[in-house]
Design a protein around this motif. Structure first.
Motif, mmCIF file in Angstrom:
data_model
loop_
_atom_site.group_PDB
_atom_site.id
_atom_site.type_symbol
_atom_site.label_atom_id
_atom_site.label_comp_id
_atom_site.label_asym_id
_atom_site.label_seq_id
_atom_site.Cartn_x
_atom_site.Cartn_y
_atom_site.Cartn_z
ATOM 1 N N HIS A 206 0.864 -1.567 0.116
ATOM 2 C CA HIS A 206 0.019 0.255 0.074
ATOM 3 C C HIS A 206 0.748 1.835 0.007
ATOM 4 C CE1 HIS A 206 -3.608 -1.833 0.183
ATOM 5 N NE2 HIS A 206 -3.399 -2.453 1.368
ATOM 6 N N LEU A 207 1.906 1.070 -0.302
ATOM 7 C CA LEU A 207 2.903 2.415 0.042
ATOM 8 C C LEU A 207 2.566 3.024 -0.801
ATOM 9 C CD1 LEU A 207 4.786 4.654 1.509
ATOM 10 C CD2 LEU A 207 6.724 2.883 0.049
ATOM 11 N N SER A 208 3.235 2.808 -1.717
ATOM 12 C CA SER A 208 2.952 3.371 -3.756
ATOM 13 C C SER A 208 1.500 4.514 -4.020
ATOM 14 C CB SER A 208 3.338 2.396 -4.658
ATOM 15 O OG SER A 208 2.236 1.408 -4.823
ATOM 16 N N HIS A 209 -0.404 3.042 -2.982
ATOM 17 C CA HIS A 209 -0.767 3.634 -3.321
ATOM 18 C C HIS A 209 -1.563 5.141 -1.889
ATOM 19 C CE1 HIS A 209 -1.825 0.770 -5.748
ATOM 20 N NE2 HIS A 209 -1.484 -0.373 -5.271
ATOM 21 N N THR A 210 -1.157 5.398 -1.071
ATOM 22 C CA THR A 210 -0.565 6.413 -0.936
ATOM 23 C C THR A 210 0.105 7.239 -0.623
ATOM 24 O OG1 THR A 210 0.640 6.106 1.546
ATOM 25 C CG2 THR A 210 -1.646 5.106 1.113
ATOM 26 N N ALA A 211 -0.450 9.125 0.110
ATOM 27 C CA ALA A 211 0.482 10.093 0.035
ATOM 28 C C ALA A 211 1.881 9.858 1.306
ATOM 29 C CB ALA A 211 -0.168 10.999 0.155
ATOM 30 N N ALA A 212 1.370 8.756 1.746
ATOM 31 C CA ALA A 212 2.663 9.019 2.711
ATOM 32 C C ALA A 212 4.269 8.716 2.486
ATOM 33 C CB ALA A 212 2.414 7.460 3.737
ATOM 34 N N THR A 213 4.993 9.469 2.962
ATOM 35 C CA THR A 213 6.809 9.406 2.778
ATOM 36 C C THR A 213 7.020 8.022 3.426
ATOM 37 O OG1 THR A 213 6.588 11.563 2.622
ATOM 38 C CG2 THR A 213 9.027 10.485 3.604
ATOM 39 N N ALA A 214 6.590 7.474 4.928
ATOM 40 C CA ALA A 214 7.114 6.638 5.268
ATOM 41 C C ALA A 214 6.281 5.639 5.766
ATOM 42 C CB ALA A 214 8.523 7.131 5.722
ATOM 43 N N MET A 215 5.962 4.540 5.396
ATOM 44 C CA MET A 215 5.252 3.678 6.286
ATOM 45 C C MET A 215 6.419 3.148 7.228
ATOM 46 S SD MET A 215 2.549 2.165 3.898
ATOM 47 C CE MET A 215 1.027 3.751 4.069
ATOM 48 N N ILE A 216 6.065 2.943 8.335
ATOM 49 C CA ILE A 216 7.197 2.035 9.340
ATOM 50 C C ILE A 216 6.305 1.288 10.687
ATOM 51 C CG2 ILE A 216 8.740 2.359 11.333
ATOM 52 C CD1 ILE A 216 8.844 5.343 10.741
ATOM 53 N N GLY A 217 6.257 -0.286 9.902
ATOM 54 C CA GLY A 217 5.765 -0.883 10.997
ATOM 55 C C GLY A 217 6.362 -1.438 11.995
ATOM 56 N N VAL A 218 6.037 -0.970 13.222
ATOM 57 C CA VAL A 218 6.656 -1.183 14.589
ATOM 58 C C VAL A 218 6.016 -1.864 15.627
ATOM 59 C CG1 VAL A 218 7.641 1.174 14.948
ATOM 60 C CG2 VAL A 218 4.935 0.769 15.872
ATOM 61 N N GLY A 219 5.239 -3.222 14.884
ATOM 62 C CA GLY A 219 4.491 -4.422 15.539
ATOM 63 C C GLY A 219 3.990 -4.368 17.167
ATOM 64 N N ALA A 220 4.760 -4.871 18.272
ATOM 65 C CA ALA A 220 4.642 -4.414 19.718
ATOM 66 C C ALA A 220 4.063 -2.896 20.510
ATOM 67 C CB ALA A 220 4.744 -5.296 20.647
ATOM 68 N N ALA A 221 5.418 -2.181 19.725
ATOM 69 C CA ALA A 221 5.314 -1.030 19.777
ATOM 70 C C ALA A 221 4.105 -0.115 20.808
ATOM 71 C CB ALA A 221 6.017 -0.141 18.598
ATOM 72 N N PHE A 222 3.195 -0.583 20.114
ATOM 73 C CA PHE A 222 1.297 0.316 19.927
ATOM 74 C C PHE A 222 1.624 -0.352 21.328
ATOM 75 C CE2 PHE A 222 -0.766 1.624 16.630
ATOM 76 C CZ PHE A 222 0.112 2.033 15.259
ATOM 77 N N ASP A 223 1.303 -1.448 21.936
ATOM 78 C CA ASP A 223 0.968 -2.130 23.286
ATOM 79 C C ASP A 223 2.601 -2.024 24.136
ATOM 80 O OD1 ASP A 223 -1.647 -3.791 23.006
ATOM 81 O OD2 ASP A 223 -0.167 -5.386 22.204
ATOM 82 N N PHE A 224 3.659 -1.717 23.802
ATOM 83 C CA PHE A 224 4.636 -1.058 24.710
ATOM 84 C C PHE A 224 4.495 0.079 25.053
ATOM 85 C CE2 PHE A 224 6.910 -4.824 22.804
ATOM 86 C CZ PHE A 224 6.861 -5.720 23.986
ATOM 87 N N LEU A 225 4.081 0.992 24.231
ATOM 88 C CA LEU A 225 4.114 2.506 24.815
ATOM 89 C C LEU A 225 2.276 3.112 24.899
ATOM 90 C CD1 LEU A 225 5.917 4.040 21.870
ATOM 91 C CD2 LEU A 225 6.968 3.411 23.801
ATOM 92 N N SER A 226 2.032 2.190 24.764
ATOM 93 C CA SER A 226 0.241 2.295 25.392
ATOM 94 C C SER A 226 0.487 2.130 26.931
ATOM 95 C CB SER A 226 -0.588 1.972 24.452
ATOM 96 O OG SER A 226 -0.859 0.677 24.586
ATOM 97 N N GLY A 227 1.632 1.349 27.123
ATOM 98 C CA GLY A 227 1.398 0.617 28.809
ATOM 99 C C GLY A 227 0.571 -0.614 28.672
ATOM 100 N N ARG A 228 0.147 -1.328 27.494
ATOM 101 C CA ARG A 228 -0.605 -1.998 27.691
ATOM 102 C C ARG A 228 0.225 -3.115 28.048
ATOM 103 N NH1 ARG A 228 -5.858 -2.244 24.600
ATOM 104 N NH2 ARG A 228 -6.922 -0.729 25.351
ATOM 105 N N LYS A 229 1.081 -3.377 27.769
ATOM 106 C CA LYS A 229 2.205 -4.498 28.162
ATOM 107 C C LYS A 229 3.371 -4.025 28.305
ATOM 108 C CE LYS A 229 0.372 -8.408 24.208
ATOM 109 N NZ LYS A 229 1.405 -9.209 23.198
ATOM 110 N N PRO A 230 4.043 -4.719 29.069
ATOM 111 C CA PRO A 230 5.320 -4.421 29.713
ATOM 112 C C PRO A 230 6.546 -4.715 28.845
ATOM 113 C CG PRO A 230 4.530 -6.841 30.949
ATOM 114 C CD PRO A 230 3.812 -6.660 30.224
ATOM 115 N N GLN A 231 7.636 -3.591 28.897
ATOM 116 C CA GLN A 231 9.070 -4.045 28.140
ATOM 117 C C GLN A 231 9.915 -4.956 29.559
ATOM 118 O OE1 GLN A 231 8.725 0.387 26.493
ATOM 119 N NE2 GLN A 231 10.486 -0.905 25.461
ATOM 120 N N ALA A 232 10.791 -5.286 28.589
ATOM 121 C CA ALA A 232 11.922 -5.890 29.250
ATOM 122 C C ALA A 232 12.883 -4.800 29.599
ATOM 123 C CB ALA A 232 12.518 -7.438 28.035
#
Length: 268
Positions: free
Chosen positions: A181-207
């Motif tokens: 989908h990168l070429s079908h949007t205006a986005a400069t960068a798409m960054i796949g960060v996986g579980a970062a959503f859970d870690f940084l929101s506090g949903r899951k603990p980080q090591a």
């Protein structure tokens, strides 16, 4: 195609020889120069997956940047002579980009996570990085098919005119999604960060930091999520070690990634 940092051939997967500041500069340069690229944040598990999936390996080798997430990949790159390589972990990259005042105020979009997590993450990061206010969030509903996620997410991205899209769909789903989908949007960068959503929101603990530095984050995650990760690690860790041994002894070689400038021998 986006300008790409030098890479090392890690079992046939081109890993970008960067540290955290270099990864942030790469994204900033894409924005400055009007380039477009997606970023894969890669650990040993993903490299092993690429051994059995030619399309997934191609997706990584065509990415604008593939950062070394796990310490085994950092050690591999250093063994090839890239001494300045260090771990570029999804949550750390996200925070480093938002810590840059010029990048923080770009148009960001949060895509992924369980329902409600992206919105919660936006609030958490807004408190941590004053001035950060994403132009949109989208969490695919649990019942959504892959095509349904595509249609709704792309529509939301088009409406937002986002420049930097943080994708937390899990690997390898997020890598396939970004490549598609990168070429079908205006986005400069798409960054796949996986579980970062859970870690940084506090949903899951980080090591703890010390476990991350010595390559034992996998053990922390295994203890905290045994049902989900036991099977993965029982397959991944022995397979990765065995492939490294075969490479080190010269019993097996891996084809160089076909795109970009990839270093396959020791740096001099």
């Amino acid at each position: 195609m986006a300008t790409r940092p030098p890479r090392a051939n890690v079992l046939g997967v081109g890993i970008s020889c960067v540290d955290l500041p270099a990864a942030v500069r790469t994204i900033a340069n894409w924005i400055r120069d009007g380039e477009h690229g997606y970023v894969c944040i890669r650990d040993a598990h993903g490299v092993v997956l690429c051994q059995h999936d030619e399309e997934l390996r191609r997706i990584h080798n065509e990415a604008g940047m593939v950062t070394p997430d796990g310490m085994p990949l950092v050690w591999f790159c250093r063994a090839l002579g890239f001494r300045t390589v260090s771990r570029v972990y999804g949550p750390d990259l996200m925070c480093a980009v938002l810590a840059d005042p010029a990048l923080r105020v770009r148009r960001h979009f949060l895509l992924g996570g369980a329902p409600g997590v992206a919105a919660e993450l936006a609030r958490t990061l807004g408190r941590r990085f004053p001035g950060f206010s994403p132009v949109g969030t989208y969490a695919p509903p649990p019942e959504a098919t892959a095509d349904g996620v595509d249609e709704r997410a792309v529509a939301a991205l088009h409406a937002s005119n986002a420049e930097i899209v943080w994708v937390g769909l899990g690997s390898p789903k997020q890598e396939r999604w970004m490549a598609r989908h990168l070429s079908h949007t205006a986005a400069t960068a798409m960054i796949g960060v996986g579980a970062a959503f859970d870690f940084l929101s506090g949903r899951k603990p980080q090591a703890p930091g010390w476990m991350q530095r010595i390559g034992l984050e996998w053990l922390f995650r295994l203890v905290t999520e045994p049902r989900r990760l036991t099977g993965r690690y029982l397959k991944t860790i022995p397979a990765f070690i065995w492939l490294v041994i075969l490479t080190a002894t010269g019993l097996r070689s891996f084809p160089s990634p076909e795109t970009g400038s990839v270093t396959t021998t020791r740096k001099r």
